[in-house]
Every structure is written in C-alpha cells, then in structure tokens.
Design a protein around this motif. Structure first.
Motif, PDB file in Angstrom:
ATOM      1  N   SER A 173       0.836  -1.196   0.000  1.00 43.61           N
ATOM      2  CA  SER A 173       0.000   0.000   0.000  1.00 43.61           C
ATOM      3  C   SER A 173       0.878   1.256   0.000  1.00 43.61           C
ATOM      4  O   SER A 173       0.610   2.215  -0.718  1.00 43.61           O
ATOM      5  CB  SER A 173      -0.956  -0.083   1.188  1.00 43.61           C
ATOM      6  N   SER A 201      -0.288   5.882   8.473  1.00 39.91           N
ATOM      7  CA  SER A 201      -0.888   4.831   9.295  1.00 39.91           C
ATOM      8  C   SER A 201      -0.355   3.454   8.901  1.00 39.91           C
ATOM      9  O   SER A 201      -0.171   2.576   9.737  1.00 39.91           O
ATOM     10  CB  SER A 201      -2.418   4.890   9.214  1.00 39.91           C
ATOM     11  N   GLN A 202      -0.050   3.278   7.598  1.00 38.32           N
ATOM     12  CA  GLN A 202       0.533   1.991   7.173  1.00 38.32           C
ATOM     13  C   GLN A 202       1.941   1.825   7.735  1.00 38.32           C
ATOM     14  O   GLN A 202       2.322   0.739   8.169  1.00 38.32           O
ATOM     15  CB  GLN A 202       0.584   1.906   5.637  1.00 38.32           C
ATOM     16  N   ARG A 205       1.703   0.821  11.180  1.00 40.23           N
ATOM     17  CA  ARG A 205       1.350  -0.583  11.316  1.00 40.23           C
ATOM     18  C   ARG A 205       2.582  -1.476  11.167  1.00 40.23           C
ATOM     19  O   ARG A 205       2.772  -2.436  11.913  1.00 40.23           O
ATOM     20  CB  ARG A 205       0.318  -0.928  10.244  1.00 40.23           C
ATOM     21  N   LYS A 286     -10.363  -3.132  21.605  1.00 38.15           N
ATOM     22  CA  LYS A 286     -10.532  -3.411  20.170  1.00 38.15           C
ATOM     23  C   LYS A 286     -11.767  -4.256  19.890  1.00 38.15           C
ATOM     24  O   LYS A 286     -12.499  -4.014  18.940  1.00 38.15           O
ATOM     25  CB  LYS A 286      -9.313  -4.190  19.659  1.00 38.15           C
ATOM     26  N   THR A 336      -9.358  -9.696   8.838  1.00 39.60           N
ATOM     27  CA  THR A 336      -9.630  -8.349   8.340  1.00 39.60           C
ATOM     28  C   THR A 336      -9.989  -7.421   9.489  1.00 39.60           C
ATOM     29  O   THR A 336      -9.448  -6.312   9.603  1.00 39.60           O
ATOM     30  CB  THR A 336     -10.793  -8.382   7.331  1.00 39.60           C
ATOM     31  N   ALA A 337     -10.887  -7.897  10.367  1.00 36.74           N
ATOM     32  CA  ALA A 337     -11.319  -7.059  11.486  1.00 36.74           C
ATOM     33  C   ALA A 337     -10.126  -6.721  12.374  1.00 36.74           C
ATOM     34  O   ALA A 337      -9.990  -5.587  12.840  1.00 36.74           O
ATOM     35  CB  ALA A 337     -12.385  -7.784  12.301  1.00 36.74           C
ATOM     36  N   SER A 338      -9.243  -7.704  12.569  1.00 32.52           N
ATOM     37  CA  SER A 338      -8.090  -7.481  13.423  1.00 32.52           C
ATOM     38  C   SER A 338      -7.183  -6.401  12.830  1.00 32.52           C
ATOM     39  O   SER A 338      -6.725  -5.501  13.523  1.00 32.52           O
ATOM     40  CB  SER A 338      -7.323  -8.786  13.601  1.00 32.52           C
ATOM     41  N   ARG A 339      -6.920  -6.477  11.522  1.00 32.60           N
ATOM     42  CA  ARG A 339      -6.027  -5.496  10.904  1.00 32.60           C
ATOM     43  C   ARG A 339      -6.632  -4.105  10.920  1.00 32.60           C
ATOM     44  O   ARG A 339      -5.948  -3.128  11.153  1.00 32.60           O
ATOM     45  CB  ARG A 339      -5.715  -5.902   9.460  1.00 32.60           C
ATOM     46  N   GLU A 340      -7.959  -4.040  10.707  1.00 38.30           N
ATOM     47  CA  GLU A 340      -8.620  -2.730  10.730  1.00 38.30           C
ATOM     48  C   GLU A 340      -8.410  -2.044  12.065  1.00 38.30           C
ATOM     49  O   GLU A 340      -8.318  -0.826  12.146  1.00 38.30           O
ATOM     50  CB  GLU A 340     -10.127  -2.906  10.516  1.00 38.30           C
ATOM     51  N   ARG A 341      -8.341  -2.842  13.125  1.00 37.42           N
ATOM     52  CA  ARG A 341      -8.214  -2.266  14.449  1.00 37.42           C
ATOM     53  C   ARG A 341      -6.757  -2.164  14.881  1.00 37.42           C
ATOM     54  O   ARG A 341      -6.468  -1.946  16.047  1.00 37.42           O
ATOM     55  CB  ARG A 341      -8.982  -3.126  15.461  1.00 37.42           C
TER      56      ARG A 341
END
Lengths: 392, 238
Positions: A173, A201-202, A205, A286, A336-341
């Motif tokens: 990204s 933000s990436q 991460r 989270k 997916t949910a984990s990465r979003e948070r």
C-alpha cells in the motif's frame, strides 16, 4: 548418517566377535534357545537381536524371503513386525518395500522416506543395507522417526511466510500511494495530503509489527530465566489505564478497576507485566462492544500462590473452536477485522511467552455474543527464594 | 516381487495374504497421496499417484493368479479355502479403492488450476477418516482380528455423516454463487469417492470377519448416508 554407520558396525561386531556378546552380557541371549525359525542359519541372530535392542531407533533384520529375522522393541512398536512373519504383511509402505527389494537384488544401500498419516502423522526416514550372517544374506532396515524435525521445520516456514505476508501488505500500500503521489496526483495537494495520512498509518502498522516481533524474540531469549523482582500488578494496571486514557475516551470505553482484599504483589519484571496488561486491555478495547465497560479485577488466585488479573469485555466473544489456538502467532479469528483495528496477530503470543517466563498461566473464557474474559495468574512475590533454599 | 523360495503349501498361502497386504499398502499410499495432492495443491504428486494405480492392477492380477493356482492344485478346505476366496474378494475391493483414489488425484489436478478454496478442508478431514478406516481394516486383516474388523464396520457411519455435512455445505455454496458450480461439482465427486472408499473398507471388514470366523456378519450394516434424500431449500440462502 553416522548413526547408520554405527548400526552397521554393531551388527558386524555381533557377527564376528564373541567378545561382543561377552561385553554386552546383560543384553545377550546367547545360549538361550532362539525362537527364530532361522536358527539354522547360524547362532548370530540372538546376539543381533540384543544389539538391535540397544539402538535408540527402530531397526530390523529381514531374511531372503522377506521374513523378519530379528527386530528391536521400537521396530515392533512402529511396524508391528513379528519374528518369522513376512514383514510386508504387517507393515504396508510400498516405498520401504521397494528399498528393501533393491537391496535384496544387490544394491549396496537404499533409502526411503515416508509419512504414516494416521492416527498421528509420523515422518520416517529409512535406510536399508545388506549384511551377511553365517553365509546367508539379510537386509538390515533402520527406521528413524523424524516427525519432530519435520514439525519444527514446518513451524519455521509458516512463521517466515506469515511474518513476510504481514509486512508485505502495508508495504504494497505504501509503494502504491507513493506511485500515485508522484504520478497522477502530483498537482493535487488535497489528495496528496490524504494519501500521506494513509501512508503514515501503514508505516505505523509496520512499526507495530516489527516492535512486536522484536519484543517476542527478546522475551524468548530470556524465557528460561525467571524474574526475581517484586512488582505490584494493581499499580501497573492503573498506570496502563492512565496512560491509555486518551485512547479510551476516543473509543468511548470506561475501565473499571477492582482490587480484591488480600491481593499480593507478584514476582515479575515490571516492563513485561506492563506489556501483558497493555495487550489485554488493548484487546478488550478493540474487540469489546463500543461504549461498553471493561471490567478489570485483581484478586488472589485459587490456591493462594498466585495473584490473578482478569480483563472482561462485553464484546463479540470468541467461538469455542478458536480458543485453543488464540495464542499462536498470527492466529486471528477474523483477520480483516483485526487489521482494521491495528492488531498485529502477536499480542496474545507475547502474553503467553511472558507468562511462560513468569511461570504464570492464562485462562480464556468466552461466549459468542456475550463477551470474553482473559485471566492471568502470576506467582506471588517471595522474598529471595534462593537464600531460603540454601538455609533449608 | 518376492516370489523367492515359495515351495510349500503353507508358503503359498502366506504369499497370497502378504501380496494382499502389499496391495493394500499401495492403495493406502495412493489415497494418502491423492489427499495430500488436494491439500497441498501438488500436481506433480497427483500425477505420480495416477501412475501408481497400475501397480495395484498388477498386484490384483498376481493375487488372482496365485489364488487360482492354489485352488486348482491344492484344493484347499476350511480356513485355507476361506483365505484363498477372501483374498480374491478383498483384492477386488482394494482395486476399487485404488480407482477411486486415482479419480481423486485426477480431480485434484483440475482443482489445482483454479483458485484455492477453503472447502477442501472438510474433504481433507474426511479423507483422513477414510485412511484411518482403511489402515484399521488392513491391520485387522494382517492380524486376523475379527473384533477390530467389526469396529471398522461399525465406524463407517462417521464417514457417512461427514459426507452428509459436506454435501449440504457444497449445495449451499453452489446456490449462493453459481460461478462455483463447476468447482464444487468436482469437490462433490471427491466427497462421494471418499464415501465409497469407506464402503469398500467395510466390505473388506466383512471379509475379514468371514475369514476368521467362517460365518458372515448377520445384522445390517449401519447406514448414515442420507444424501439420497437431501435437499437445501433455495429460499434459505437468497
């Protein structure tokens, strides 16, 4: 390979020298009536059974008709081989029998590797070589169980694959947005600003992930050294909650801390316990329900030797089948949910390793739809255990 | 092939059951390889497995030749006759298992050209269950253990239940997204093949019981395959 040589040597010794039977008198069956039908082939087989028995791995000797002439207990356990019975009838691995046949037909040595898939997967490496005893030709098969090695190898490969995958996603990204900023969005300050924020933000991460990987490897390095310092879990939890206040406010979450009577300090490294509290409370924020409260309780463990800290949320909960695997690296219930948070998939792995070092343990209770409760138990502080051991 | 030094009648009979065990071993390896090829998306392995079905046919012919020879020249009676006759029947069953496993390997080749799907996981589990059954029944044959064979015979229901659940799952999947129909059909056939492997394993179990006891299993085999009357209502998923 060196072990293999040793086997051949031992067997060679058993054939020729009577000294072998003498030295290994406790193992030797010499003089006892041999049960093997191949007795006529020469007196060596009983000695060889004794020699095979002393080996750490499964080994067996086959005669020209493919019958088992001698075997050790490990071979009987692994293959069900019985002396006097055709080996092919009890152990059905085509690759191994092909190797045995090659040797029977004159090859110097043959190898085969195979897996036994059920009931528990086992990986075996087999070496077969010819031996001559009392003028008759035999094949010696040596079966080495390499299951543990294969498993470690696989875990390492999985870990590298997972870690690189986790790092590559934000990197892709980042480079994508860089291209856009240099190309199509060159003269668009508004878009550039937005893209830069995403890139930031990436990058954050990636940094989180690398921080987690590094702290995991640091904890593993010290895992066998027990901490000796005294630490106050209640104070640690309060500090973590205070420091995280802005985040909690943003998530609209309140943390209620309750310290039960008789809660004692623990033996532990403060920084690492902070990491545990941080990870557990982060997870509750989270995955807990928005606006829901997080209940943190400190209380004496059931047997009085530990102090317990539980963090309970009222969020989604975790289905039963995931519970045993939650502390695996990069294991996620919903990736997916984990990465979003902002999750790295390493939080609970870190908690587990820190607790291992502290000789503590982790308990997870969860019901889908109702919430989850993570409880850690850490041994209470004991003043200088080493000295008391000397005194006692 | 070890046809060395087989002189006596005893030796001939033993050679027959050893060849049956060997044939079973090749079938086990073929089924295991086919499942691995499916799980690891390993097309080279699938190719090798398809090739190894020939070895099973070879061994079947060898068992037939040996058995016919014993029947003609030795005129066996009692347990020896049962051994010869069951060897012929069991080798038939194993040959079918080999064909089914080969078919799974062929379908794995097709599936490996498509994108990976999660649905293969259930099949891999079902495959492991079949391998367990096949191993148990061949072990029971080698040990002449009627009780162990009866266990296999009773446990077949578990495979049938797995098959039912996979069948329904695949039906639902296909209704949700018609583009998956060709893929899911291959998976469905693989599941059916595995279910058949389980049935052949129970047939072998019946032969093992006959071989050791001299009488057939009386009661009807438990039947758990309900897919013949299974549907998934269309409204449920839309």
């Amino acid at each position: 390979m060196s072990l293999w040589l040793a086997v051949t040597l031992i067997v060679a010794a058993a054939l020729g020298a009577a000294a072998f039977a003498f030295i290994h008198a406790p193992h030797s069956l010499a003089g006892a009536p041999a049960a093997a039908p191949n007795e006529a082939a020469g007196g060596g087989l009983a000695d060889i059974t004794a020699a095979l028995q002393a080996l750490p791995h499964a080994a067996l000797l086959l005669d020209e008709t493919g019958r088992v002439a001698a075997k050790n207990a490990a071979a009987a356990e692994l293959t069900g081989a019985a002396v006097g019975k055709p080996f092919a009838a009890s152990f059905r691995v085509p690759d191994l029998h092909a190797a045995i046949e090659q040797v029977r037909d004159g090859a110097d040595t043959a190898e085969a590797s195979f897996t036994l898939p059920v009931p528990v997967e086992r990986s075996i490496e087999a070496h077969v070589a010819p031996v001559e005893i009392g003028g008759r030709r035999y094949q010696l098969a040596f079966l080495h169980d390499i299951t543990a090695m294969v498993r470690v190898e696989k875990m390492r490969a999985d870990f590298v694959a997972n870690a690189s995958h986790e790092l590559r996603t934000p990197l892709t990204s980042l480079s994508g947005f860089l291209e856009t900023i240099m190309g199509p969005a060159k003269d668009d300050p508004e878009a550039t600003q937005r893209f830069l924020e995403i890139m930031q933000s990436q990058a954050a991460r990636m940094r989180r992930l690398i921080d987690d990987l590094l702290s995991l490897s640091r904890i593993e390095l010290n895992e066998h050294m027990r901490p000796a310092a005294k630490a106050d879990l209640a104070a640690i939890v309060r500090d973590v909650v205070d420091a995280g206040q802005p985040l909690l406010t943003r998530a609209n979450v309140k943390v209620l801390i309750e310290v039960a009577e008789g809660t004692r300090p623990v033996t532990g490294e403060r920084d690492e316990l902070v990491q545990i509290a941080q990870n557990l409370i982060d997870n509750a924020v989270k995955y807990g329900a928005e606006g829901g409260d997080i209940a943190v309780r400190l209380f004496p463990g059931p047997d009085g030797t530990t102090t317990a800290l539980s963090v309970a949320d009222k969020g989604l909960g975790i289905a039963r089948e995931h519970l045993p695997r939650l502390t695996e690296r990069f294991y996620r219930v919903d990736a997916t949910a984990s990465r979003e948070r902002g999750g790295t998939g390493l939080g609970l792995a870190i908690v587990k390793h820190i607790l291992n070092r502290h000789r503590g343990r982790l308990e997870i209770e969860s019901e889908p739809g109702k919430g989850s409760k993570f409880t850690i138990f850490v041994p209470v502080w004991q003043p200088v255990p080493a000295a008391s051991a000397v005194a006692g | 092939m070890s046809e060395h030094l087989v002189k006596s009648y005893e030796g001939e009979l033993e050679q027959i059951s050893t060849t049956v065990a060997q044939m079973g071993g090749v079938a086990e390896a073929l089924l295991q390889g086919a499942i691995d090829a499916l799980q690891r998306r390993d097309s080279a392995l699938a190719d090798r497995m398809i090739e190894s079905d020939r070895r099973i046919d070879e061994l079947e012919r060898s068992i037939e030749g040996q058995s016919v020879k014993v029947l003609a020249l030795r005129q066996p009676v009692g347990v020896d006759l049962r051994l010869t006759v069951t060897a012929l029947r069991i080798s038939n069953e194993i040959e079918r298992i080999g064909d089914l496993a080969k078919n799974i390997a062929k379908r794995a080749l097709v599936l490996n050209r498509e994108n990976p799907v999660r649905l293969t996981q259930g099949l891999v589990r079902m495959g492991r269950e079949c391998l367990t059954q096949l191993k148990a029944v061949l072990d029971a044959y080698a040990a002449r253990d009627a009780e162990a064979a009866l266990d296999v015979w009773r446990r077949d229901e578990e495979i049938d239940e797995l098959y039912n659940s996979i069948f329904r799952e695949l039906l639902t999947y296909m209704m949700e997204d018609p583009r998956t129909i060709s893929l899911a059909t291959h998976l469905l056939f693989i599941a059916k093949n595995l279910e058949r492997v389980g049935d052949h394993a129970t047939n072998i179990a019946e032969q093992v019981v006959y071989l050791t006891r001299g009488s057939y299993i009386g009661e009807d085999r438990p039947k758990g395959d309900a897919t013949a009357s299974s549907t998934v209502p269309y409204e449920q998923t839309s």
